[in-house]
Every structure is written in structure tokens, then in C-alpha cells.
Design an enzyme around this catalytic site. Structure first.
Site, mmCIF file in Angstrom:
data_model
loop_
_atom_site.group_PDB
_atom_site.id
_atom_site.type_symbol
_atom_site.label_atom_id
_atom_site.label_comp_id
_atom_site.label_asym_id
_atom_site.label_seq_id
_atom_site.Cartn_x
_atom_site.Cartn_y
_atom_site.Cartn_z
ATOM 1 N N ASP A 1 -3.268 -3.906 6.450
ATOM 2 C CA ASP A 1 -4.601 -3.343 6.687
ATOM 3 C C ASP A 1 -4.636 -2.743 8.089
ATOM 4 O O ASP A 1 -4.392 -3.461 9.076
ATOM 5 C CB ASP A 1 -5.658 -4.444 6.548
ATOM 6 C CG ASP A 1 -7.067 -3.899 6.650
ATOM 7 O OD1 ASP A 1 -7.307 -2.806 6.111
ATOM 8 O OD2 ASP A 1 -7.929 -4.561 7.279
ATOM 9 N N TYR B 1 0.452 4.423 -2.336
ATOM 10 C CA TYR B 1 -0.576 5.404 -1.976
ATOM 11 C C TYR B 1 -0.228 6.127 -0.681
ATOM 12 O O TYR B 1 -0.254 7.367 -0.626
ATOM 13 C CB TYR B 1 -1.925 4.698 -1.844
ATOM 14 C CG TYR B 1 -3.092 5.625 -1.614
ATOM 15 C CD1 TYR B 1 -3.501 6.520 -2.597
ATOM 16 C CD2 TYR B 1 -3.795 5.602 -0.414
ATOM 17 C CE1 TYR B 1 -4.574 7.380 -2.385
ATOM 18 C CE2 TYR B 1 -4.877 6.445 -0.203
ATOM 19 C CZ TYR B 1 -5.262 7.332 -1.192
ATOM 20 O OH TYR B 1 -6.327 8.185 -0.981
ATOM 21 N N ARG C 1 0.823 -1.219 0.000
ATOM 22 C CA ARG C 1 0.000 0.000 0.000
ATOM 23 C C ARG C 1 0.853 1.263 0.000
ATOM 24 O O ARG C 1 0.314 2.372 0.023
ATOM 25 C CB ARG C 1 -0.907 0.006 1.241
ATOM 26 C CG ARG C 1 -1.809 -1.204 1.350
ATOM 27 C CD ARG C 1 -2.440 -1.300 2.736
ATOM 28 N NE ARG C 1 -3.352 -0.218 3.006
ATOM 29 C CZ ARG C 1 -4.680 -0.336 3.029
ATOM 30 N NH1 ARG C 1 -5.246 -1.509 2.805
ATOM 31 N NH2 ARG C 1 -5.451 0.692 3.295
ATOM 32 N N GLU D 1 2.713 6.439 1.082
ATOM 33 C CA GLU D 1 3.905 7.294 1.005
ATOM 34 C C GLU D 1 3.768 8.339 -0.088
ATOM 35 O O GLU D 1 4.348 9.429 0.008
ATOM 36 C CB GLU D 1 5.149 6.434 0.768
ATOM 37 C CG GLU D 1 5.465 5.465 1.891
ATOM 38 C CD GLU D 1 6.029 6.166 3.127
ATOM 39 O OE1 GLU D 1 5.681 7.342 3.386
ATOM 40 O OE2 GLU D 1 6.823 5.541 3.851
ATOM 41 N N VAL E 1 -17.464 -0.347 2.304
ATOM 42 C CA VAL E 1 -18.873 0.010 2.204
ATOM 43 C C VAL E 1 -19.437 -0.392 0.844
ATOM 44 O O VAL E 1 -20.503 -1.013 0.747
ATOM 45 C CB VAL E 1 -19.066 1.520 2.440
ATOM 46 C CG1 VAL E 1 -20.544 1.885 2.354
ATOM 47 C CG2 VAL E 1 -18.512 1.934 3.790
ATOM 48 N N ASN F 1 -12.554 7.590 5.696
ATOM 49 C CA ASN F 1 -13.474 6.800 4.868
ATOM 50 C C ASN F 1 -14.754 7.567 4.547
ATOM 51 O O ASN F 1 -15.429 8.068 5.454
ATOM 52 C CB ASN F 1 -13.828 5.493 5.585
ATOM 53 C CG ASN F 1 -12.651 4.549 5.644
ATOM 54 O OD1 ASN F 1 -11.619 4.865 6.233
ATOM 55 N ND2 ASN F 1 -12.799 3.386 5.036
#
Length: 423
Positions: free
Chosen positions: A370, A244, A241, A246, A287, A273
Site C-alpha cells: 500500500d 494492475y 498489486r 505492471e 472513499v 484517486n
């Protein structure tokens, strides 16, 4: 025989070495210029020239009569600077006077959040230019503005330079869901770094105010809960991840460096979120995953034990926060999110209540890096911007479900009314 020479008077003229010029008449000095002007209609052309010169000087803009800048001032201000403070919507406008619209650039304006922001700016009376390469954005999100003279759409990738005259720049261009930003991680970090550099350069060139939409992902898997803006985060710089996480952290660094080093007016928002109509279906965010799966009668996939927490804000609340931040006097960064905290299992139960009480839940192994907890501390936004979210999850989720149902099954029932009622 003797020749005879005959004298002819016209063949011989006496010569004289003395030059005697013709005496000038006293009135010839005055009459000669007049005869020159009258000759070959020169008078007509002279009169026409006088009329044109008079007409030109009358039409010179009044701005040229203003006091010119001194030489030192010209050297310090080699380019025009747009004073956006005079358009500040936060100030009071005298009765009877209409607020003057701004020329606003929204990168990523055909995406989920960007399109809702464009709606609000157009409603406010601004002229909006949307720049989008349509990797995750969709023309359908903004096509209802195509007949509006104050709306422009440019297909362009912000990794390439762009020259425009604008007053404000909302920089939203970047895929935000794991499915999309992991698809091409090098492209993702280029968008965050080179794209942000290009937009900051544009802001510097034209004197525009610049707002960066950063993310709560800059906190990584946080060791502090809830997260405040002064927390530096816990990010894996070499994880899946990181392109995105960094990338956004570097974008914040660039933004502040342009602010300190070049005097660019900047704002930084860290978005938590967000959900609502126009989200990409099957984009990997929790979602949209739950809603799409429940509508299709598929099991809702919960990763790990389902005890990870998230905070969910409705898109209209976020748009209000972004606009208040842009129009305010504070640089940031500001957390923009809903402090209401839900576990993944609690969210699945809310989706069950809204769509199908018989929807099933399926557990799967957790994804790498996560975050376990994610909740914003919005004290700073409350105190300085006067902002806090208004739409609760159980109120906003049905409006999102209505939009998803229409796009998945073509059911238009109450969809438009649900979306418009959210603003």
C-alpha cells in the site's frame, strides 16, 4: 414388248455449271438493319437500354469526378484514414456552423468513470459506442441513453479482437479497485496487455486517435513527492498489486511503441484517486468504503496508522481532463488528479462531518504494498492543457453520499439533482 418413255417437262430441268448471284438492290444495304431492329420489338429494348444508361451516368456520385490518386499515393495509403483534427473541439467553429459529431468508442464505458465520460460525449453531440463485459460495469449507468440514436452498447471483452469504424478510442477497460483486480490477477494483466494491444491495433487499422487511461499506480510506492510525469516509479514487480501496476506500465509501453513505430495518434492519462456517483459500493477503495460504512452505521476501517496520504478528485473534473487531453496536441503522459492532499484520518473526519458525526473509526493492519504517499504534480496539465480540478472534497463528497444513499436505501431524494449539478 417395247416400252415407251414419256417426256414430262417438270421432271427434267436443264443444268448449268455457271453461278449467277441475284443482283442486290441499291437500297437494301440501308433498309436491312432497320428491318432487323423493328423485328420482334427490338427497337423498344434498345430505347430502354439507352434510357437506363443515361440514368446511371447522371446518378454517379460527384466524388468520382475528383482527381484520382496517383499510383504511389495509393500504395502509401492502402486504407482510409480518419482525420480527427478537423473535428478538434478546441478550435473555434464559425458562427452559424454546428460542430460535426465524432464516432467515439469507449471501452469500459458502463463503469464508474466511463459512464460519466459517455454522458459528456453524448451531450457534446458525438455518436458513442460503449464496449463493456460488465465485470465491474453496470447497464444501469448508461441505460438512460438507450433511446438515443447516437448511442450503442456492445457486451464484449477487449481481450478478444473487435472491428469497428471510429474516430476516437477512449480505452478505460480494466478493473481499477484492489478488490476487483486481485480477484483474477491473470485476467487483469491480460486485460491490460492483450486488451490494449487489440484496441491499439484497431486504432492503427482505422486511423483513430487512441487515449489510454493509465493510473498513478505506475509510480508504485513513490520515493518522490509529489509525483511528476518524468518519475519512473518504485514498483514491486512480483507483489499482489503487480497485475494492475505492471499491467498499466506495460500498456503505456505498448501505446508509445505503436505511436513511434506505427504512427498511431495516442494520448496517455495517469489518473489519481477519483470519487463520485456510480462508484461500485464496497469496491475496496477508501472513499467508497468510508461512505458505505458510515451510511450503514458501521465503523470506518482505517488500515495502518491512517497517516497515508491520498489526493481525491471529483469525477466531473477527471472527465474534463480526459476530453481536453484527447482533443489537444500533446501525447503525454499527463497526471490528472487533485493536488489537495489528505491523510486517511482526515478523510474519515470529512466523511463524519458529511454523514454522521458519531461514526466510529476502526484500525486494521495495513495491506501489502500500500503506497504511503500519493499526490500528483499537475503543472504539465495546467500549462499544456489548461486543466486543473475545480470541485473540492467537501463539495463533491455530499453528491457522492446522495447517490450511495439512494442505492443502499432506495432514497431518491435530491439524488438526480445532485448528480446533474456536478457537471
Amino acid at each position: 414388248m417395247t416400252s415407251e418413255l414419256t417426256y414430262r417437262r417438270h421432271e427434267h430441268q436443264p443444268t448449268s455449271n455457271i453461278y449467277s448471284p441475284k443482283p442486290s438492290k441499291p437500297w437494301s444495304i440501308t433498309i436491312r438493319p432497320i428491318r432487323y431492329i423493328l423485328h420482334e420489338q427490338r427497337l423498344i429494348f434498345t430505347l430502354i437500354g439507352i434510357v437506363l444508361a443515361t440514368f446511371f451516368f447522371i446518378l454517379i456520385p460527384s466524388s468520382t469526378t475528383n482527381k484520382p490518386m496517383s499510383r504511389p499515393t495509393q500504395l502509401l495509403n492502402p486504407r482510409p484514414v480518419f482525420n480527427t483534427n478537423r473535428y478538434n473541439s478546441g478550435g473555434k467553429i464559425p458562427l452559424g456552423l454546428k460542430r460535426k459529431g465524432l464516432r467515439v468508442l469507449v471501452t469500459g464505458g458502463a463503469g464508474f468513470v466511463g459512464s460519466h465520460l459517455v454522458d459528456r460525449l453524448i451531450e457534446r453531440g458525438d455518436s458513442v459506442i460503449v464496449v463493456d463485459n460488465f465485470f465491474t460495469g453496470n447497464k444501469e449507468n448508461v441505460m438512460h441513453h438507450f433511446g438515443n440514436a447516437g448511442f450503442e452498447l456492445i457486451r464484449h471483452d477487449v481481450v478478444e479482437p473487435l472491428l469497428l469504424e471510429v474516430d476516437q478510442i477512449y480505452h478505460l477497460a480494466c478493473p481499477a479497485s484492489p478488490v476487483h483486480y486481485k480477484f483474477n490477477p491473470v485476467k487483469t494483466i491480460k486485460t491490460n496487455v492483450v486488451g490494449t494491444l487489440n484496441m491499439l491495433g484497431l486504432a492503427k487499422r482505422v486511423g483513430a486517435r487512441f487515449l489510454l487511461t493509465s493510473t498513478s499506480e505506475v509510480y508504485g510506492d513513490p520515493l518522490q513527492h509529489p509525483q511528476v510525469e518524468t518519475y519512473w516509479g518504485n514498483v514491486n514487480p512480483i507483489g499482489v498489486r503487480s497485475c494492475y501496476d505492471e499491467g498499466k506500465r506495460t500498456a503505456e509501453t505498448l501505446t508509445m511503441d505503436y505511436h513511434r513505430g506505427a504512427g498511431v495518434e495516442v494520448r496517455i492519462a495517469r489518473i489519481f484517486n477519483t470519487y463520485g456517483p456510480r462508484m461500485c459500493i464496497d469496491d475496496g477503495r477508501v472513499v467508497s468504503n468510508f461512505v458505505a460504512q458510515a451510511l450503514r452505521k458501521e465503523p470506518m476501517t482505517v488500515y495502518g496508522d491512517g497517516k497515508q496520504t491520498r489526493s481525491f478528485q471529483y469525477v466531473s473534473d477527471l472527465v474534463v481532463g480526459l476530453m481536453r487531453l484527447m482533443e489537444g496536441e500533446y501525447v503525454g503522459p499527463f497526471n490528472l488528479g487533485n493536488p489537495g492532499e489528505f491523510t486517511m484520518l482526515e478523510l474519515a473526519q470529512v466523511v463524519q462531518e458529511t454523514i454522521d458525526p458519531n461514526a466510529k473509526i476502526e484500525f486494521r493492519p495495513n495491506t501489502e504494498d500500500d503506497p504511503h504517499k500519493r499526490k500528483p504534480d499537475i503543472t504539465k496539465a495546467k500549462d499544456l492543457l489548461g486543466w486543473e480540478p475545480k470541485v473540492e472534497l467537501r463539495k463533491g463528497l455530499p453528491m457522492m453520499v446522495s447517490d450511495f444513499r439512494q442505492r443502499i436505501f432506495g432514497d431518491h431524494k435530491d439524488n438526480d439533482a445532485a448528480i446533474s449539478s456536478s457537471f
